[in-house]
Design an enzyme around this catalytic site. Structure first.
Site, mmCIF file in Angstrom:
data_model
loop_
_atom_site.group_PDB
_atom_site.id
_atom_site.type_symbol
_atom_site.label_atom_id
_atom_site.label_comp_id
_atom_site.label_asym_id
_atom_site.label_seq_id
_atom_site.Cartn_x
_atom_site.Cartn_y
_atom_site.Cartn_z
ATOM 1 N N GLU A 250 0.878 -1.168 0.000
ATOM 2 C CA GLU A 250 0.000 0.000 0.000
ATOM 3 C C GLU A 250 0.907 1.206 0.000
ATOM 4 O O GLU A 250 1.592 1.493 0.984
ATOM 5 C CB GLU A 250 -0.919 -0.017 1.233
ATOM 6 C CG GLU A 250 -2.142 0.872 1.063
ATOM 7 C CD GLU A 250 -2.024 2.188 1.780
ATOM 8 O OE1 GLU A 250 -1.767 3.199 1.089
ATOM 9 O OE2 GLU A 250 -2.161 2.223 3.003
ATOM 10 N N CYS A 284 -1.753 8.800 3.312
ATOM 11 C CA CYS A 284 -1.553 8.335 1.934
ATOM 12 C C CYS A 284 -2.734 8.650 1.039
ATOM 13 O O CYS A 284 -2.572 8.913 -0.154
ATOM 14 C CB CYS A 284 -1.285 6.829 1.929
ATOM 15 S SG CYS A 284 -2.557 5.865 2.780
#
Length: 490
Positions: A250, A284
């Site tokens: 990720e 993120c």
């Protein structure tokens, strides 16, 4: 006096043989809150060896799902009993506000509860496609899981990996980020108080180049899950090719937040602020690119900038603080350099742009909420992940241009659309190339939904049933219901 942290290997707290320790700072004031060990390659390999042996013993992997669920619930209960301490440690180590840290701690405990509950659900498939052949599809643990987590959500990201990896029946090696290991240590202290068998869970602190690289390269690690930058993710993929281990990544994002003329302006402005300035932009999935249709562009910018200027930045332990500190001096300097580049490239600095060193924040790593307007897609501040409280606002004409600009990025983690025309909102969000998306909202999500991205934002998914799948092998078992010679060669 700052606490000397220890490694957790084979159910014991041990000192590293490496005498060098790393100061762990509170980014709000640079106070040393702990000293962390820097584990050696040999210590990392020893933890992996023990984890493999413990897995092969079946002490955990052979337990029924219900037995594993019971231990996960024990961990959840221990975390719930210590939510205040977990939040306090997270705030001090990461620099986020106490409100955000409290939310993370509650979500972390809930994640263990969710995966415990998931284990009670029947799984697997059985079917008969060929006469006299019964086929079963079953899920099995992979073996040793290497878990490498970032510094922006030290507690929550650790749990997002630990809970499903243990639920699946694996042994684990957790490597926290070098600068934010404190809450991971607390989680392992709580795990140590449960019925998890000795040797199943290990905590190894140290550098990415030593501990992380050793985990990624090891032939005895069967799956590695990493959350962090795209560049480091590439390195982990390359290191993992030795035994072709499963890799779950990720990675970065440069996510678009599309505001159409017909959006509810107050709602759009509010979520667009939350989308980038929550967590000081060190998220993120932040909505770091705001795309606004030309009909409301000027009005949106005026309202947005006014509200951004009013955000109260301060230490996490100040209840009035709405945005906390940047995690480290190094990262603060990186963000300030991007701001300098943005001005140099011709972006209009509508507000912010400076380090804050006043009102008791002289020693902390604080940056003003920063807004660039009138930007173009070729600018670095639009193309590269800044990972800070910096947003770029761009104008578009119609649906087609909004989609083109939104997808003009190497990333594909998140995105949002704001419009009161639900048909249009659905048309556009279906075309946004991203794994986590919203209509008339931002950042709202839940443990049941898969988390991950398209393109260079990663491979695989966390959370939900998809998160459990990341730590499982899929096996087919074929049963001959009428065993007799096949006589293939007669």
């Amino acid at each position: 006096m700052a606490q000397n942290l220890k490694l957790y290997i084979n159910g014991e707290w041990v000192d590293s043989s490496n005498p060098e320790m790393q100061d762990i700072l509170n980014p709000a004031n640079q106070e040393v809150i702990a000293k962390a060990p820097k584990a050696t390659k040999e210590e990392t390999e020893e933890a992996i060896k023990i984890a493999k042996s413990a897995f092969e013993s079946g002490a955990w992997s052979d337990r029924t799902p219900q037995e594993r669920a019971k231990v996960l619930l024990q961990i959840a209960e221990k975390m719930e009993e210590n939510l205040d301490e977990l939040a306090e440690l997270e705030m001090k180590n990461n620099g986020k506000t106490l409100r955000e840290a409290q939310s993370d701690a509650a979500d972390a405990a809930n994640t263990f509860r969710y995966y415990a509950g998931l284990l009670d659900h029947p799984s697997g498939v059985t079917y008969q496609a060929i006469e006299d052949l019964q086929t079963m599809i079953v899920k099995e643990p992979m073996g040793v899981a290497g878990l490498i987590v970032p510094w922006n959500f030290p507690l929550l990201m650790s749990v997002w990996k630990i809970a499903p990896a243990l639920a699946a029946g694996n042994s684990i090696i957790l490597k926290p980020a070098e600068i934010t290991p404190v809450t991971a240590v607390k989680v392992f202290e709580l795990i140590d108080q449960t019925d998890l068998p000795k040797g199943i869970a290990h905590l190894v602190m140290g550098s990415g180049s030593v501990v992380g690289q050793t985990i990624a390269e090891s032939d005895d690690v069967d799956v590695v899950s990493f959350t962090g930058s795209t560049g480091v993710g590439r390195n982990i993929m390359q290191a993992a090719t030795g035994n072709l281990k499963k890799v779950s990544l990720e990675l970065g994002g440069k996510s678009p937040n599309i505001i159409f003329d017909d959006a509810d302006l107050e709602t759009a402005v509010d979520y667009a602020l939350f989308g980038i300035f929550m967590g000081s932009g060190q998220v993120c999935s932040s909505g770091s690119r705001i795309l606004v249709q030309e009909g409301i562009y000027d009005e949106f910018v005026a309202k947005y900038v006014e509200k951004a200027k009013g955000i109260k930045v301060g230490p996490g332990n100040d209840e009035s603080s709405q945005m906390g500190a940047i995690v480290s001096e190094k990262h603060m300097e990186s963000i300030l350099e991007y701001i300098r580049i943005g001005k140099e490239e011709g972006g209009n600095l509508a507000c912010g742009g400076s380090r804050i060193q006043r009102d008791g924040m002289e020693k902390g790593f604080f940056i003003e909420p920063t807004v660039f307007t009138d930007v173009t897609s070729d600018m670095k501040i639009v193309r590269e992940e800044i990972f800070g409280p910096v947003v770029a606002i761009q104008k578009f004409k119609d649906e087609a241009e909004a989609v083109r600009i939104a997808n003009d990025t190497e990333f594909g983690l998140a995105g949002a659309v704001f419009s009161e025309d639900q048909n249009k909102a659905m048309r556009v969000i279906r075309k946004v190339r991203a794994g986590i998306t919203w209509v008339n909202a931002y950042h709202l999500t839940n443990v049941q939904a898969p988390w991950g991205g398209y393109k260079q934002s990663g491979i695989g998914r966390s959370l939900g049933t998809y998160g459990l799948d990341e730590y499982q092998e899929t096996k087919q078992i074929n049963i001959n219901l009428d065993p007799k010679p096949i006589r293939f060669f007669e």
